[in-house]
Design a protein around this motif. Structure first.
Motif, PDB file in Angstrom:
ATOM      1  N   ARG A 131       0.834  -1.212   0.000  1.00  0.00           N
ATOM      2  CA  ARG A 131       0.000   0.000   0.000  1.00  0.00           C
ATOM      3  C   ARG A 131       0.861   1.251   0.000  1.00  0.00           C
ATOM      4  O   ARG A 131       0.597   2.199  -0.722  1.00  0.00           O
ATOM      5  N   ASP A 182      -8.473  -2.803   2.507  1.00  0.00           N
ATOM      6  CA  ASP A 182      -9.085  -1.605   1.996  1.00  0.00           C
ATOM      7  C   ASP A 182      -9.693  -1.970   0.643  1.00  0.00           C
ATOM      8  O   ASP A 182      -8.977  -2.213  -0.317  1.00  0.00           O
ATOM      9  N   GLU A 185      -8.502  -0.548  -2.729  1.00  0.00           N
ATOM     10  CA  GLU A 185      -7.188  -0.883  -3.285  1.00  0.00           C
ATOM     11  C   GLU A 185      -6.882  -2.356  -3.041  1.00  0.00           C
ATOM     12  O   GLU A 185      -6.089  -2.692  -2.162  1.00  0.00           O
TER      13      GLU A 185
END
Ligand SMILES: Nc1ncnc2c1ncn2[C@@H]1O[C@H](COP(=O)(O)OP(=O)(O)OP(=O)(O)O)[C@@H](O)[C@H]1O
Length: 360
Positions: A131, A182, A185
């Motif tokens: 991320r 998440d 994403e």
């Protein structure tokens, strides 16, 4: 950056280190374009062992054809005092190669010592690092040998068919129910080395003169995986040469079968779903479910409950539910865990949760 037509069968060797193994991986990637999509940034999990060093070398050499930005990550489990030295040496070698290695060290609680804890930590760190770097694909160096050992272990433990179909080539890194996920994403976990065996990666490391850092825990017989590797697989290979590769291929076929049967189960569920129930929540038609073969009832109920609640019921609990739902048995209810309840009358079964908005 120089590019080559990835659809062309006659690929010009892109560098001096082109070998049949490079071509094998290149073809595998071309046949599975979602695995490591061209141009997608990748985060490689590098332990320093022969599999991940072979992975790194192959992907570096194929980089010009596929145009991936490559990022590297190493996890120092701090099992032993010298593990920090491995991390430092690996980082030094990467830097000599013009590669940057991201290293995380595990601040492990004293009681966390299992393989499962270590894996959980690694995947958590990899997701976080991915991320931070804006990477959508984490890549591990699992081989056919790993997959054969995992299948044997799961068989011995009595896993459900779904559990046997493990080590998929591509799967979400974190499950949808995980609080760390998440949904905007999604990060994929890709395993492009599954067509290679551990003997292949050992040969590659030798051919390409790659350094390899041996992890003593891989030979520790206290871990069941290591005993399968050292004691079971060699016997099978002696009896039937190529056994590990064939066992791994069975796992691949199981993955395909599970995926295709999931499609059919979803179609069948659509015909059994009701718009509403006594509680106004979506449900399943009990009588129509009861008319099916018990094996189909089991599969449909398991799938519906998992989809609706994200809970995977233990086999025994599922069997008990099926028994109580058979035609002629009275209305009832059962606690599923995490505050979920399954309720049923003569015609319908439906889910109840004090706080949940139920998906259709
Ligand atoms: N310390 C580490 N740092 C970075 N990557 C690692 C590390 N250990 C393992 N990996 C990655 O995970 C892959 C699988 O390693 P290994 O078989 O030891 O893990 P595992 O816990 O048995 O995994 P699984 O249960 O998912 O098969 C390696 O090829 C490598 O890509």
């Amino acid at each position: 950056m120089e590019t080559q037509d990835l659809n062309s069968e006659s690929i010009l060797p892109p560098g001096p280190r082109w070998s049949p193994d490079h071509l094998r991986l290149h073809r595998h990637l071309r046949h599975h374009p979602d695995l490591l999509p061209a141009g997608a940034p990748l985060l490689l999990a590098i332990s320093g062992g022969q599999d991940s060093m072979a992975l790194l070398a192959l992907l570096r050499d194929l980089q010009r054809l596929h145009q991936w930005p490559l990022h590297l990550w190493h996890g120092d489990h701090r099992w032993r005092p010298e593990s920090g030295q491995v991390a430092a040496e690996l980082a030094g070698w990467c830097s000599d190669q013009g590669l940057e290695l991201h290293v995380s060290s595990w601040l492990r609680p004293l009681e966390a010592t299992s393989e499962a804890d270590a894996r959980h930590w690694r995947y958590g760190q990899l997701a976080e690092q991915a991320r931070c770097l804006g990477v959508g694909h984490v890549v591990t160096a699992h081989t056919a040998s790993d997959r054969a050992e995992t299948l044997l272990l799961h068989l011995a433990r009595g896993s459900h068919r779904r559990g046997l179909a493990s080590l998929r080539s591509l799967r979400p890194l974190t499950s949808p129910s995980s609080p760390t996920t998440d949904p905007s994403e999604p990060i994929a976990l890709a395993r492009p080395l599954l067509p290679f065996s551990r003997a292949d990666t050992a040969r590659l490391c030798k051919q390409l003169a790659l350094p390899v850092w041996h992890d003593p825990s891989n030979t520790d017989r206290r871990y069941s995986r290591n005993r399968i590797r050292a004691e079971v697989v060699p016997v099978l290979e002696e009896l039937h040469p190529g056994a590990a590769q064939r066992i791994s291929s069975q796992a691949e076929r199981l993955v395909e079968e599970v995926e295709s049967s999931d499609e059919l189960v979803n179609l069948a569920l659509q015909t059994l779903k009701t718009a509403g129930s006594q509680a106004g929540t979506p449900g399943l038609q009990r009588q129509e479910l009861g008319d099916l073969a018990v094996a189909n009832q089991r599969q449909l109920l398991h799938h519906w409950l998992e989809q609706s609640t994200r809970l995977t019921l233990p086999a025994r609990q599922l069997e008990e539910l099926l028994r109580r739902l058979q035609p002629g048995h009275p209305p009832g209810q059962a606690d599923l865990g995490a505050d979920w309840q399954l309720r049923w009358d003569r015609c319908t079964l439906w889910l109840h949760h004090p706080a949940a908005h139920l998906p259709q």
